[in-house]
Design a protein around this motif. Structure first.
Motif, short mmCIF file in Angstrom:
data_model
loop_
_atom_site.label_atom_id
_atom_site.label_comp_id
_atom_site.label_asym_id
_atom_site.label_seq_id
_atom_site.Cartn_x
_atom_site.Cartn_y
_atom_site.Cartn_z
N ALA A 1 0.83 -1.20 0.00
CA ALA A 1 0.00 0.00 0.00
C ALA A 1 0.87 1.25 0.00
O ALA A 1 1.97 1.27 0.56
N ASP A 2 0.34 2.31 -0.62
CA ASP A 2 1.06 3.57 -0.74
C ASP A 2 0.14 4.69 -0.25
O ASP A 2 -0.99 4.83 -0.73
N GLY A 3 0.63 5.50 0.70
CA GLY A 3 -0.18 6.59 1.23
C GLY A 3 0.56 7.91 1.21
O GLY A 3 1.70 8.01 1.70
N GLU A 4 -0.07 8.94 0.61
CA GLU A 4 0.49 10.28 0.59
C GLU A 4 -0.51 11.22 1.25
O GLU A 4 -1.66 11.31 0.83
N ASN B 1 6.26 -3.68 3.03
CA ASN B 1 6.55 -3.03 1.74
C ASN B 1 5.60 -1.87 1.45
O ASN B 1 5.17 -1.68 0.31
N THR B 2 5.27 -1.11 2.47
CA THR B 2 4.41 0.05 2.28
C THR B 2 5.26 1.32 2.17
O THR B 2 6.38 1.38 2.67
N ARG B 3 4.67 2.32 1.52
CA ARG B 3 5.35 3.59 1.34
C ARG B 3 4.45 4.71 1.85
O ARG B 3 3.25 4.72 1.58
N GLY B 4 5.03 5.67 2.60
CA GLY B 4 4.25 6.77 3.13
C GLY B 4 4.98 8.09 3.02
O GLY B 4 6.19 8.16 3.23
#
Length: 391
Positions: free
Chosen positions: A233-236, A261-264
């Motif tokens: 998951a990717d959260g901005e 493996n998430t990106r924030g």
């Protein structure tokens, strides 16, 4: 960097006003007590960690007073793949994204009669624009549930204006493989108050962008809580706020990396001008035990345009696993860059125009994240008007 308190110490207890044991304060968002029942919370005194920077007296009726939970009027523009509807409290989607973690949120949860659902579906990009305004002077509760179905792509914009005294909850579910942007724009009247809690669950390989724009209102407090619960998951999370004289604009951001493996990314920017202008930003990022491979960064920057203002900026970062790609946080509050002003004035630009260009350059980065050229242009014009009002 804050230190998590083990749950066995009673960190989720709430009978003593947000403290676990009588001598151990809850220092992390993940350890807070959660409940949708307002009576299960202690009285809010204004000394609590989550309330001590808020003008509680001005929002007391929203925290523990009686709220009107009837459905309100709104105008919506729905492209193909977007839909809005009112549903009852017992609808399956209600409660799908989060649980209240403060009394004002629970008060609104217990008072609303119908929830506004916004659904994005289909493979083609969808756009839903909701306009609401002039909700009235009486304290009001609202509940919204936004769902991006699996593999869909959408932009949801909620624009608020006019008079309101509103406490609300916004739930957001981004299903597997979906790509969703949610924009919340607060342009309330000068005497309005607004407390909002946003809860988001982001699924496997889904992408979520959340943008908060707070420009109007006497007291506006928007608290996003985003959980990257699916692997990949990717959260901005972006925010823009401009506080004028006598305004209090507050945001408390929580980004929880739950899966691997998430990106924030968290990036909030604010400007302040006028006597008594006040902003509060608290950023909490938690990288959980199962969030191996996380890549995360949060920052907050404030530009002070005049005397008599105050900006509180508090970044927090908790890491519960050593197997990450990277994590960091930053905070800065300052005045105009004299070198930038000198550079512009040396090229024949007046001081007032130079200041305007610097502020616009500072804030435009966030406005451009919205994804709607028409709304971006309108907000740029609003910021220019704000600058003119303070000159």
């Amino acid at each position: 960097m804050s230190v998590a308190i083990p749950e066995q110490l009673g960190a989720k207890a709430h009978t003593d006003g947000g403290w676990g044991r009588s001598d151990v304060p809850v220092q992390t968002r993940s350890a807070r007590f959660t409940s949708n029942v307002a009576s299960e919370y202690p009285d809010v005194t204004g000394r609590e960690l989550e309330w001590k920077l808020t003008p509680v007296a001005l929002v007391r009726d929203l925290i523990d007073g009686e709220l009107d939970g009837r459905a309100y009027k709104y105008l919506s523009t729905e492209g193909e793949g977007g839909k809005t509807d009112w549903v009852g409290r017992d609808h399956a989607r209600v409660g799908s994204a989060g649980v209240a973690e403060e009394k004002s949120s629970a008060n609104a949860w217990g008072a609303f009669e119908h929830a506004l659902t916004i659904t994005v579906s289909g493979e083609e990009p969808a756009q839903v624009l909701v306009n609401r305004g002039d909700l009235g002077a009486a304290p009001k509760a609202a509940h919204t549930v936004i769902t991006a179905e699996a593999n869909s792509t959408g932009l949801v914009v909620i624009q608020s204006g006019g008079q309101a005294h509103l406490s609300e909850n916004v739930e957001i579910v981004v299903e597997e493989g979906a790509h969703l942007t949610v924009v919340s724009i607060q342009e309330w009247s000068d005497d309005s108050t607004h407390l909002a809690s946003h809860f988001a669950q982001v699924g496997r390989n889904a992408t979520f962008r959340h943008v908060v724009v707070s420009l109007g209102g006497k007291v506006v407090r928007v608290n996003p809580s985003v959980h990257l619960s699916g692997e990949g998951a990717d959260g901005e999370l972006f925010g823009l706020y401009f506080a004028d004289a006598g305004q209090h604009l507050e945001q408390r951001v929580y980004l929880h990396h739950q899966a691997a493996n998430t990106r924030g990314r968290v990036n909030y920017k604010g400007a302040l001008q006028g006597e008594g202008a006040r902003t509060v930003w608290v950023g909490d990022v938690l990288i959980g035990r199962d969030a191996a491979g996380t890549d995360s960064y949060e920052q907050n920057r404030n530009l002070v345009l005049s005397e008599g203002t105050r900006a509180d900026s508090i970044p927090n970062l908790e890491i519960e696993t050593g197997d990450i790609l990277g994590a960091g946080h930053a905070s800065a509050t300052g005045r105009f860059d004299d070198e930038q002003l000198f550079y512009l004035q040396a090229r024949g630009i007046t001081e007032d125009e130079a200041r305007r260009l610097v502020v616009l350059g500072f804030l435009t980065e966030i406005i451009q994240k919205i994804g709607s050229p028409e709304i971006e242009q309108r907000l740029l014009e609003t910021v220019v008007a704000e600058l003119g009002a303070g000159s």
